[in-house]
Design a protein around this motif. Structure first.
Motif, PDB file in Angstrom:
ATOM      1  N   ARG A 389     -38.066   2.827  37.349  1.00 62.71           N
ATOM      2  CA  ARG A 389     -38.025   1.473  37.897  1.00 62.71           C
ATOM      3  C   ARG A 389     -37.620   0.508  36.793  1.00 62.71           C
ATOM      4  O   ARG A 389     -38.139   0.545  35.679  1.00 62.71           O
ATOM      5  CB  ARG A 389     -39.394   1.065  38.442  1.00 62.71           C
ATOM      6  CG  ARG A 389     -39.735   1.674  39.774  1.00 62.71           C
ATOM      7  CD  ARG A 389     -40.934   0.969  40.407  1.00 62.71           C
ATOM      8  NE  ARG A 389     -42.080   0.916  39.524  1.00 62.71           N
ATOM      9  CZ  ARG A 389     -42.705  -0.212  39.169  1.00 62.71           C
ATOM     10  NH1 ARG A 389     -42.263  -1.391  39.611  1.00 62.71           N
ATOM     11  NH2 ARG A 389     -43.763  -0.179  38.379  1.00 62.71           N
ATOM     12  N   GLY A 390     -36.652  -0.349  37.122  1.00 60.85           N
ATOM     13  CA  GLY A 390     -36.193  -1.321  36.133  1.00 60.85           C
ATOM     14  C   GLY A 390     -36.920  -2.638  36.257  1.00 60.85           C
ATOM     15  O   GLY A 390     -37.775  -2.832  37.127  1.00 60.85           O
ATOM     16  N   SER A 392     -35.568  -5.269  37.218  1.00 59.06           N
ATOM     17  CA  SER A 392     -35.005  -5.983  38.365  1.00 59.06           C
ATOM     18  C   SER A 392     -34.473  -4.959  39.346  1.00 59.06           C
ATOM     19  O   SER A 392     -34.329  -3.772  39.028  1.00 59.06           O
ATOM     20  CB  SER A 392     -33.874  -6.910  37.917  1.00 59.06           C
ATOM     21  OG  SER A 392     -32.798  -6.136  37.381  1.00 59.06           O
ATOM     22  N   ALA A 394     -31.471  -4.737  40.349  1.00 61.46           N
ATOM     23  CA  ALA A 394     -30.179  -4.270  39.832  1.00 61.46           C
ATOM     24  C   ALA A 394     -30.389  -3.155  38.801  1.00 61.46           C
ATOM     25  O   ALA A 394     -29.676  -2.148  38.794  1.00 61.46           O
ATOM     26  CB  ALA A 394     -29.404  -5.433  39.218  1.00 61.46           C
ATOM     27  N   ALA A 395     -31.373  -3.329  37.909  1.00 64.50           N
ATOM     28  CA  ALA A 395     -31.649  -2.301  36.897  1.00 64.50           C
ATOM     29  C   ALA A 395     -32.158  -1.028  37.562  1.00 64.50           C
ATOM     30  O   ALA A 395     -31.786   0.085  37.175  1.00 64.50           O
ATOM     31  CB  ALA A 395     -32.658  -2.824  35.888  1.00 64.50           C
ATOM     32  N   THR A 396     -32.999  -1.190  38.583  1.00 66.62           N
ATOM     33  CA  THR A 396     -33.513  -0.017  39.303  1.00 66.62           C
ATOM     34  C   THR A 396     -32.372   0.703  39.999  1.00 66.62           C
ATOM     35  O   THR A 396     -32.304   1.947  39.998  1.00 66.62           O
ATOM     36  CB  THR A 396     -34.574  -0.444  40.331  1.00 66.62           C
ATOM     37  OG1 THR A 396     -35.660  -1.072  39.647  1.00 66.62           O
ATOM     38  CG2 THR A 396     -35.090   0.760  41.104  1.00 66.62           C
ATOM     39  N   ALA A 398     -29.257   0.802  39.083  1.00 68.79           N
ATOM     40  CA  ALA A 398     -28.458   1.496  38.070  1.00 68.79           C
ATOM     41  C   ALA A 398     -29.116   2.807  37.660  1.00 68.79           C
ATOM     42  O   ALA A 398     -28.447   3.840  37.501  1.00 68.79           O
ATOM     43  CB  ALA A 398     -28.266   0.595  36.856  1.00 68.79           C
ATOM     44  N   ASN A 399     -30.447   2.785  37.516  1.00 73.39           N
ATOM     45  CA  ASN A 399     -31.170   4.012  37.145  1.00 73.39           C
ATOM     46  C   ASN A 399     -31.101   5.043  38.273  1.00 73.39           C
ATOM     47  O   ASN A 399     -30.962   6.247  38.026  1.00 73.39           O
ATOM     48  CB  ASN A 399     -32.623   3.682  36.825  1.00 73.39           C
ATOM     49  CG  ASN A 399     -32.765   2.850  35.567  1.00 73.39           C
ATOM     50  OD1 ASN A 399     -31.883   2.858  34.713  1.00 73.39           O
ATOM     51  ND2 ASN A 399     -33.868   2.116  35.448  1.00 73.39           N
ATOM     52  N   THR A 414     -22.821   0.838  41.151  1.00 75.62           N
ATOM     53  CA  THR A 414     -23.690  -0.225  41.633  1.00 75.62           C
ATOM     54  C   THR A 414     -23.036  -1.576  41.460  1.00 75.62           C
ATOM     55  O   THR A 414     -22.215  -1.785  40.565  1.00 75.62           O
ATOM     56  CB  THR A 414     -25.034  -0.222  40.872  1.00 75.62           C
ATOM     57  OG1 THR A 414     -24.784  -0.415  39.482  1.00 75.62           O
ATOM     58  CG2 THR A 414     -25.800   1.068  41.091  1.00 75.62           C
ATOM     59  N   SER A 417     -27.933  -4.984  43.495  1.00 74.35           N
ATOM     60  CA  SER A 417     -28.908  -4.051  44.047  1.00 74.35           C
ATOM     61  C   SER A 417     -28.271  -3.075  45.030  1.00 74.35           C
ATOM     62  O   SER A 417     -28.966  -2.250  45.616  1.00 74.35           O
ATOM     63  CB  SER A 417     -30.029  -4.822  44.748  1.00 74.35           C
ATOM     64  OG  SER A 417     -29.504  -5.541  45.861  1.00 74.35           O
TER      65      SER A 417
END
Length: 620
Positions: A389-390, A392, A394-396, A398-399, A414, A417
């Motif tokens: 989990r990122g 944000s 958007a970070a989540t 990407a992961n 991505t 989101s």
């Protein structure tokens, strides 16, 4: 010639006396455990090519060593199955029958019925308190069963320590007897009674651990584990070592990795050359093997069943499941905005490639992502990954995209989101179907009927989300599950989803009752109920009944195996006793025979004495 006759009669008289002594000892020890019939070897004494009375050797016993080894093997099997049957019988009694009032199945039924009553009378404070009470009782029942399971594991740990001590004592005695027997044999003295004592110690070892015994020459018995590790050699006994642990709970496990192991293991030898008897599979029988199986397999399996029930009960009541919303008409796009809130939240994704569907589950984690055990979900033919989990959405995203790229031959990209899966390398992904399952940790989420009825008392109260980080939140959850303190303080939330919900609104009670009593749930095959290809799917109450039935059937099967093995052990014990033991009738017949031999030799000596008197009289 008279002197020869006198010597012959004297040797016969002496042999008869010794035989009578042996027979009397046999009769006196006819009921002594472990005593074998003794005999006195008697043979024609030949001197200068002519007979010179009788010759006697040291008292000996006649024992079939193959039968003795079979006895030890059967004793080991009987002790192993016996201790397993004893413990599982206690587990069965603890879990009860599905219809018993005190069983976990009945408790889940009462919990469900309390919610059913709330559906018809949602505005009643007393009915809400009834639900709270039933929920609390269900949590406490799971706590109590889990505590008893772990107490039994701790008892098994102590039992292993006691078993190791018993084996070490017996091995030491065997080594000492080996030396005594070897010395006496070298001196031509009888070793029969010492061999009986050694066999008793060998049986004591066999009851605790399966062993193989071979003749080491010079009167020594060498003892080995089934895989050839020496327990008693020419140099003496090699004691077992057990690093007993005194803190046993649902999270303490055996491991080949010593840094990860949290319960005791049994080793043979010193540090540099130590053999882990559990890790090497040397424990194939005996009470020790049964206790290890209970501690590391059978009792943890019962714990996993309780944990699975607690996990599903908590998550099914609180979960919120939604389909992925594609922002455009293409079915290859997934928007995760607001869909991943806690560690343990999942996204189930099915990638369609022609007629082939590949199913994956991606689980949110606070740790770096990667491939995970497929046992983390109950779906058949599922491949599991975790993703971090990122900070944000958007970070989540990407992961998550990184793990999708690792899982399928597609390229995930991505934009904010939104995650898009594209064809890559020769693959042709026609469709992506995704579903989010997240845990509601607050009881007042608008438009959501799920409710976090239960919480995790891991370190004070924490939200239960089914996190897979570390050992995983599910492991041992039955011991920690508790009624959510927020619900105790605000019972009206059993009905109210928002501040404007009417007190008579039955929507939430109806939905929670449906989840408890009707909604099918797929349960993890790691519980031993159902298989990986066809996992068990039933209601929460149905699974509780399955647990009770499983434990009952397992206890019955263990009892039948124990009875069979005990019968086999008794049969071989009877054979050994019949062949090696004392038969009173035979000994009394032997005694009467020796009485006649003794009398005949005594009479012969008297006659020879008369002849000497006659000879001396003639000379005078």
């Amino acid at each position: 010639m008279l002197f020869t006759a006198l010597n012959n009669a004297f040797s016969g008289l002496s042999a008869a006396q010794q035989s009578i002594d042996v027979v009397s000892r046999n009769v006196a020890n006819a009921s002594t455990p472990g005593y074998t019939r003794k005999t006195l070897p008697v043979d024609n004494a030949v001197l200068g090519g002519e007979g010179r009375g009788v010759w006697t050797d040291a008292v000996r016993r006649d024992v079939d060593q193959r039968m003795m080894q079979q006895l030890r093997t059967d004793l080991s099997a009987s002790q192993q199955t016996g201790v397993v049957a004893d413990y599982l019988g206690r587990v069965d009694e603890m879990f009860g029958r599905p219809q018993d009032e005190n069983s976990i199945a009945s408790q889940v039924t009462r919990f469900t019925e309390a919610f059913q009553e709330l559906t018809t009378n949602p505005e009643s404070a007393s009915v809400r308190e009834g639900v709270i009470s039933a929920a609390g009782e269900t949590a406490r029942k799971l706590n109590d069963l889990s505590t008893q399971i772990q107490d039994m594991r701790a008892e098994a740990e102590s039992g292993i320590a006691a078993s190791v001590d018993k084996v070490n004592h017996a091995l030491g005695q065997i080594a000492e007897l080996n030396e005594d027997i070897s010395q006496r044999q070298a001196q031509g003295r009888s070793t029969a009674d010492l061999e009986d004592k050694r066999d008793q110690h060998l049986e004591a070892v066999a009851e605790e651990i399966d062993i193989r015994v071979i003749d080491g020459g010079e009167g020594r018995s060498l003892v080995f584990t089934p895989d050839g590790s020496s327990l008693v050699g020419r140099g003496g006994a090699r004691p077992l070592n057990f690093d007993q642990r005194f803190e046993i709970n649902a999270n303490t496990e055996w491991s080949r990795d010593g840094t990860q192991r949290q319960v005791g293991t049994i080793t043979l030898g010193q540090d540099g050359n130590a053999v882990d008897l559990i890790g090497s599979g040397s424990l194939t029988g005996g009470r020790m093997a049964g206790l290890v199986e209970l501690r590391d397999e059978l009792l943890p399996q019962a714990q996993r069943q309780l944990d699975e029930l607690a996990h599903q009960m908590a998550t099914r009541l609180s979960e919120h499941t939604v389909r992925a919303d594609a922002p455009t008409t293409t079915s290859r796009e997934i928007d995760i905005a607001g869909r991943i809130q806690s560690d343990g939240d999942q996204i189930e994704v099915t990638f369609t490639n022609g007629s082939v569907q590949n199913r994956f589950t991606f689980i949110a984690s606070s740790e770096p992502g990667g491939p995970a055990s497929n046992d983390l979900t109950a779906r058949a033919n599922d491949t599991v990954f975790t993703f971090q989990r990122g900070a944000s959405d958007a970070a989540t995203a990407a992961n998550l995209a990184a793990q999708i790229n690792a899982a399928v031959a597609g390229s995930a990209t991505t934009a904010g989101s939104t995650l898009t899966v594209q064809d890559s390398g020769g693959s042709a992904i026609q469709a992506v179907d995704a579903r989010f399952t997240l845990t509601d940790t607050q009881s007042g989420n608008p438009d959501r009927l799920g409710l976090p009825v239960f919480a995790d008392m891991k370190a004070g109260q924490v939200d239960y989300t089914g996190s897979v980080d570390g050992q995983g939140q599910k492991q041992g959850f039955a011991a920690r599950i508790a009624l959510n303190a927020d619900l105790i303080a605000n019972p009206e939330r059993l009905v109210l989803t928002t501040g404007t919900t009417a007190t008579g609104d039955s929507a939430r009670p109806l939905e929670l009752t449906r989840r408890l009593a009707e909604a099918p749930t797929t349960f993890s095959p790691a519980t031993g109920i159902g298989g990986s290809g066809r996992p068990q799917t039933t209601t929460l109450g149905g699974f509780a009944r399955e647990i009770v039935s499983f434990q009952g059937n397992q206890a019955q099967s263990a009892s039948s195996r124990a009875e069979d093995r005990a019968a086999v052990a008794r049969a071989i014990e009877d054979r050994v006793a019949n062949q090696n033991g004392v038969n009173i009738d035979e000994e009394m017949n032997r005694l009467m025979e020796m009485e006649k031999v003794y009398a005949a030799n005594a009479k012969l000596m008297g006659l020879v004495d008369q002849m000497f008197d006659t000879l001396f009289a003639i000379k005078r």
